[in-house]
Design a protein around this motif. Structure first.
Motif: not given
Length: 101
Positions: A39-45, A52-53
């Motif tokens: 989730l952290v990686a996705a939000k930094k992408d 919205e995950f």
């Protein structure tokens, strides 16, 4: 003799249940840790960062076969379109997880 066999079987069954319960707890913690790093990686992408995950409960999390990785598929919605963020998190020597894909 018969009573001893029954007691032995009950002890073995109880031990098995305890082992399975402890394994489920560890797996749950590993799944949460893998979801968190993905989730952290996705939000930094730069592409998916503003999406919205979905929660962990709505995500598909599976252990990869043959290694220490966990495959995490997180549903998301971005600009009215739904998609699936895919990630593999590998367990490190210190017990933490690192995104490898």
């Amino acid at each position: 003799m018969f009573m001893t066999t029954i007691v032995q079987r009950l002890v073995m069954a109880g031990s098995l249940c305890l082992a399975l319960a402890l394994a489920a707890c560890a797996r749950g913690k590993d799944e949460q840790a893998a979801y968190d790093v993905c989730l952290v990686a996705a939000k930094k992408d730069p592409v998916y960062g503003k999406a919205e995950f979905a929660s962990k409960e709505k995500s598909n999390i599976q252990a990869s076969t043959g290694d220490a990785g966990i495959r995490v598929n997180i549903p998301y919605e971005l600009a009215g379109k739904k998609g699936l963020y895919q990630c593999i998190a590998d367990k490190q020597i210190d017990g933490t997880y690192k995104v490898t894909f």
